[in-house]
Scaffold this motif. Structure first.
Motif, PDB file in Angstrom:
ATOM      1  N   ASP A   2       0.812  -1.222   0.000  1.00 26.22           N
ATOM      2  CA  ASP A   2       0.000   0.000   0.000  1.00 26.22           C
ATOM      3  C   ASP A   2       0.840   1.265   0.000  1.00 26.22           C
ATOM      4  OD1 ASP A   2       0.783  -0.864   2.592  1.00 26.22           O
ATOM      5  OD2 ASP A   2      -0.738   0.379   3.545  1.00 26.22           O
ATOM      6  N   GLY A   3       2.097   1.174  -0.433  1.00 23.47           N
ATOM      7  CA  GLY A   3       2.908   2.358  -0.651  1.00 23.47           C
ATOM      8  C   GLY A   3       3.678   2.821   0.572  1.00 23.47           C
ATOM      9  N   ALA A   4       4.404   3.927   0.379  1.00 20.22           N
ATOM     10  CA  ALA A   4       5.215   4.491   1.448  1.00 20.22           C
ATOM     11  C   ALA A   4       4.336   4.852   2.646  1.00 20.22           C
ATOM     12  CB  ALA A   4       5.947   5.726   0.931  1.00 20.22           C
ATOM     13  N   ARG A   5       4.945   4.786   3.832  1.00 16.56           N
ATOM     14  CA  ARG A   5       4.205   5.034   5.074  1.00 16.56           C
ATOM     15  C   ARG A   5       3.025   4.090   5.200  1.00 16.56           C
ATOM     16  NH1 ARG A   5       4.194  11.694   5.095  1.00 16.56           N
ATOM     17  NH2 ARG A   5       6.370  11.948   5.700  1.00 16.56           N
ATOM     18  N   SER A   6       3.310   2.829   4.978  1.00 17.60           N
ATOM     19  CA  SER A   6       2.284   1.796   4.902  1.00 17.60           C
ATOM     20  C   SER A   6       1.456   1.693   6.176  1.00 17.60           C
ATOM     21  CB  SER A   6       2.948   0.446   4.614  1.00 17.60           C
ATOM     22  OG  SER A   6       2.052  -0.622   4.804  1.00 17.60           O
ATOM     23  N   GLU A   7       0.138   1.860   6.008  1.00 23.61           N
ATOM     24  CA  GLU A   7      -0.775   1.667   7.123  1.00 23.61           C
ATOM     25  C   GLU A   7      -0.906   0.190   7.450  1.00 23.61           C
ATOM     26  OE1 GLU A   7      -3.457   2.678  10.197  1.00 23.61           O
ATOM     27  OE2 GLU A   7      -1.921   3.809   9.100  1.00 23.61           O
ATOM     28  N   VAL A   8      -0.767  -0.670   6.439  1.00 27.94           N
ATOM     29  CA  VAL A   8      -0.801  -2.111   6.664  1.00 27.94           C
ATOM     30  C   VAL A   8       0.374  -2.530   7.550  1.00 27.94           C
ATOM     31  CG1 VAL A   8      -0.660  -4.378   5.564  1.00 27.94           C
ATOM     32  CG2 VAL A   8      -1.995  -2.551   4.494  1.00 27.94           C
ATOM     33  N   ALA A   9       1.562  -1.979   7.289  1.00 31.88           N
ATOM     34  CA  ALA A   9       2.733  -2.299   8.110  1.00 31.88           C
ATOM     35  C   ALA A   9       2.515  -1.861   9.547  1.00 31.88           C
ATOM     36  CB  ALA A   9       3.970  -1.624   7.532  1.00 31.88           C
ATOM     37  N   ARG A  10       1.941  -0.663   9.728  1.00 29.98           N
ATOM     38  CA  ARG A  10       1.731  -0.150  11.081  1.00 29.98           C
ATOM     39  C   ARG A  10       0.730  -1.008  11.838  1.00 29.98           C
ATOM     40  NH1 ARG A  10      -1.432   2.738  14.229  1.00 29.98           N
ATOM     41  NH2 ARG A  10      -3.091   2.917  12.674  1.00 29.98           N
ATOM     42  N   GLN A  11      -0.439  -1.270  11.210  1.00 28.42           N
ATOM     43  CA  GLN A  11      -1.456  -2.063  11.899  1.00 28.42           C
ATOM     44  C   GLN A  11      -1.045  -3.529  12.029  1.00 28.42           C
ATOM     45  OE1 GLN A  11      -5.573  -1.681  10.862  1.00 28.42           O
ATOM     46  NE2 GLN A  11      -5.374   0.454  10.196  1.00 28.42           N
ATOM     47  N   GLY A  12      -0.265  -4.015  11.076  1.00 27.57           N
ATOM     48  CA  GLY A  12       0.118  -5.426  11.079  1.00 27.57           C
ATOM     49  C   GLY A  12       1.256  -5.761  12.012  1.00 27.57           C
ATOM     50  N   GLY A  13       1.848  -4.736  12.628  1.00 27.62           N
ATOM     51  CA  GLY A  13       2.890  -4.998  13.617  1.00 27.62           C
ATOM     52  C   GLY A  13       4.243  -5.335  13.044  1.00 27.62           C
ATOM     53  N   VAL A  14       4.625  -4.708  11.923  1.00 28.50           N
ATOM     54  CA  VAL A  14       5.963  -4.921  11.359  1.00 28.50           C
ATOM     55  C   VAL A  14       6.947  -4.055  12.149  1.00 28.50           C
ATOM     56  CG1 VAL A  14       7.427  -4.699   9.331  1.00 28.50           C
ATOM     57  CG2 VAL A  14       5.050  -5.420   9.072  1.00 28.50           C
ATOM     58  N   PRO A  15       7.921  -4.655  12.831  1.00 32.17           N
ATOM     59  CA  PRO A  15       8.861  -3.869  13.648  1.00 32.17           C
ATOM     60  C   PRO A  15       9.686  -2.909  12.796  1.00 32.17           C
ATOM     61  CG  PRO A  15       8.976  -6.210  14.196  1.00 32.17           C
ATOM     62  CD  PRO A  15       8.162  -6.102  12.945  1.00 32.17           C
ATOM     63  N   GLY A  16       9.849  -1.674  13.258  1.00 30.72           N
ATOM     64  CA  GLY A  16      10.690  -0.700  12.568  1.00 30.72           C
ATOM     65  C   GLY A  16      10.077  -0.126  11.310  1.00 30.72           C
ATOM     66  N   ALA A  17       8.756  -0.256  11.146  1.00 25.87           N
ATOM     67  CA  ALA A  17       8.122   0.211   9.906  1.00 25.87           C
ATOM     68  C   ALA A  17       8.264   1.713   9.716  1.00 25.87           C
ATOM     69  CB  ALA A  17       6.648  -0.180   9.892  1.00 25.87           C
ATOM     70  N   ASP A  66       2.129 -13.581   9.733  1.00 22.42           N
ATOM     71  CA  ASP A  66       1.325 -13.841   8.540  1.00 22.42           C
ATOM     72  C   ASP A  66       1.327 -12.688   7.546  1.00 22.42           C
ATOM     73  OD1 ASP A  66      -0.118 -11.991   9.956  1.00 22.42           O
ATOM     74  OD2 ASP A  66      -2.004 -13.133  10.001  1.00 22.42           O
ATOM     75  N   LEU A  67       2.209 -11.706   7.715  1.00 22.86           N
ATOM     76  CA  LEU A  67       2.190 -10.514   6.869  1.00 22.86           C
ATOM     77  C   LEU A  67       3.585 -10.168   6.387  1.00 22.86           C
ATOM     78  CD1 LEU A  67       0.200  -7.261   7.546  1.00 22.86           C
ATOM     79  CD2 LEU A  67       2.636  -7.113   7.015  1.00 22.86           C
ATOM     80  N   VAL A  68       3.679  -9.779   5.106  1.00 26.91           N
ATOM     81  CA  VAL A  68       4.953  -9.345   4.530  1.00 26.91           C
ATOM     82  C   VAL A  68       4.687  -8.151   3.624  1.00 26.91           C
ATOM     83  CG1 VAL A  68       4.831 -10.920   2.535  1.00 26.91           C
ATOM     84  CG2 VAL A  68       7.059 -10.120   3.355  1.00 26.91           C
ATOM     85  N   LEU A  69       5.676  -7.258   3.517  1.00 24.66           N
ATOM     86  CA  LEU A  69       5.544  -6.038   2.725  1.00 24.66           C
ATOM     87  C   LEU A  69       6.214  -6.184   1.368  1.00 24.66           C
ATOM     88  CD1 LEU A  69       6.478  -3.460   5.528  1.00 24.66           C
ATOM     89  CD2 LEU A  69       4.189  -4.266   4.885  1.00 24.66           C
TER      90      LEU A  69
END
Length: 399
Positions: free
Chosen positions: A152-167, A272-275
């Motif tokens: 979903d692009g730069a500053r990913s909201e999916v990364a933030r909500q999905g708990g990707v460390p250091g997003a 279960d999530l990858v960027l």
């Protein structure tokens, strides 16, 4: 579809990364939902190298132009024309190209949905519920997923909500471009070339990046980028259009977005999530090239999700970043150093363009760009480039 549908994977974002990932997984027989914001177009020069065309089977009709020369323009307005020998760089219009990629994914078996992603939630059985707001509807929709790809692009909201460390740990250049109608033959200056990419290394157009005028067949992309929030990108593009004799042309689209300049330290949440793509930070520093790296990142994300779904091992998700950095990490590090040093002042930009006059630099640079591999077959050429580079760094070379 209904909210209890369970997909093997939901891909959030239908740009080159997300569409490629969806196609790859659908071709392997997985159930795939591709969610995209309808009408969103990223500002992009649209250049794709021959390796992308080969690796991802891009048909010739998707190329709106074939660039055969790059012009590097110094602060003094001196320029170096670098011919693209024995080939070309393909140019695409992102509005058409991205939609074609999404339709190709649908043709492979992916289900398409249009809407704004809103939320990730964990259901009682451990699956992830992906929610979105369809365009033109007040009724939200959702689907369940065994795995998720955030594209979903730069500053990913999916990364933030999905708990990707250091997003949050990456740097951005803010990019802006205008798509303008190409001049008719009677309107063209003597210097106009519809098969040439012009790159402006001038502080008035960007204090820390560059400006561009790229051909798109019947249109042109005129754009720039900067990490300086106080720098007016729209004002810069207006000045560039005037300097290029393009200020009187019709403007068809205006687009802007943050562009990441460094891969994120982690691309997965360990479950279960990858960027992929800009969400993972895979835009090349110095050059700003992103389409090839986005599509490769989407392919690698798909591979890692396929292994997760096949083996059940969440550690499979780490493979996407590991494989990408093993192949391209060195290039990203070198380009990052180049951007930091050579774009730092007008004097350095002048010397950078001067270096580009060198035939060894031209040949090795374009061979590496066209094939996405560091060229190692000419060690003496590398030695000569190193010595010349040192001369310019120390100010001993003539400009």
């Amino acid at each position: 579809m209904n909210s209890d549908d369970i997909y093997d994977v939901v891909v959030i974002g239908g740009g080159p990364a997300g569409a490629t990932a969806a196609q790859e997984l659908a071709r392997q027989g997985h159930s795939v939902l591709l969610l995209d914001r309808e009408g969103r177009i990223k500002p992009c020069g649209g250049a794709i190298p021959p390796r992308l065309i080969r690796d991802f089977d891009i048909p010739d009709h998707m190329l709106v132009a074939k660039a055969q020369c790059a012009r590097m323009i110094a602060p003094s307005s001196k320029h170096v024309d670098i011919p693209i020998e024995n080939g070309f760089v393909g140019m695409v219009d992102r509005a058409e190209f991205d939609e074609w990629l999404r339709e190709r994914a649908r043709g492979a078996g992916a289900v398409r949905q249009s809407g704004q992603f809103t939320q990730l939630q964990r259901d009682a059985d451990g699956t992830t519920r992906v929610s979105w707001q369809p365009k033109g509807s007040r009724t939200p929709m959702s689907a369940r997923a065994r795995s998720v790809i955030g594209a979903d692009g730069a500053r990913s909201e999916v990364a933030r909500q999905g708990g990707v460390p250091g997003a949050e740990k990456t740097r951005y250049v803010f990019a802006y471009h205008e798509i303008v109608r190409a001049p008719e033959p009677a309107e063209r200056s003597a210097d106009y070339d519809g098969a040439r990419c012009d790159v402006y290394y001038q502080g008035r157009f960007s204090p820390d990046f560059y400006g561009w005028v790229f051909p798109h067949g019947g249109t042109l992309s005129v754009g720039t980028g900067s990490a300086d929030k106080g720098f007016s990108l729209k004002g810069s593009v207006a000045r560039m259009r005037k300097a290029s004799g393009l200020d009187g042309l019709e403007t068809l689209r205006r687009e802007g977005a943050p562009i990441p300049m460094k891969p994120l330290p982690r691309w997965d949440n360990g479950r279960d999530l990858v960027l992929a793509g800009d969400a993972a930070g895979v835009v090349a520093p110095a050059s700003g090239e992103g389409i090839y790296y986005a599509m490769l990142g989407g392919q690698l994300a798909a591979q890692s999700v396929h292994e997760l779904l096949t083996t059940g091992d969440p550690a499979s998700l780490k493979l996407a970043r590991k494989r990408f950095m093993r192949e391209h990490g060195t290039v990203f590090r070198v380009l990052g150093i180049m951007q930091w040093f050579w774009y730092g002042s007008e004097k350095r930009r002048e010397r950078f363009v001067k270096i580009c006059e060198d035939r060894d630099v031209q040949q090795l640079t374009f061979e590496s760009y066209m094939n996405k591999k560091l060229v190692r077959k000419k060690p003496m050429a590398h030695v000569r480039i190193f010595l010349k580079d040192v001369g310019h760094l120390l100010g001993m070379a003539r400009v």
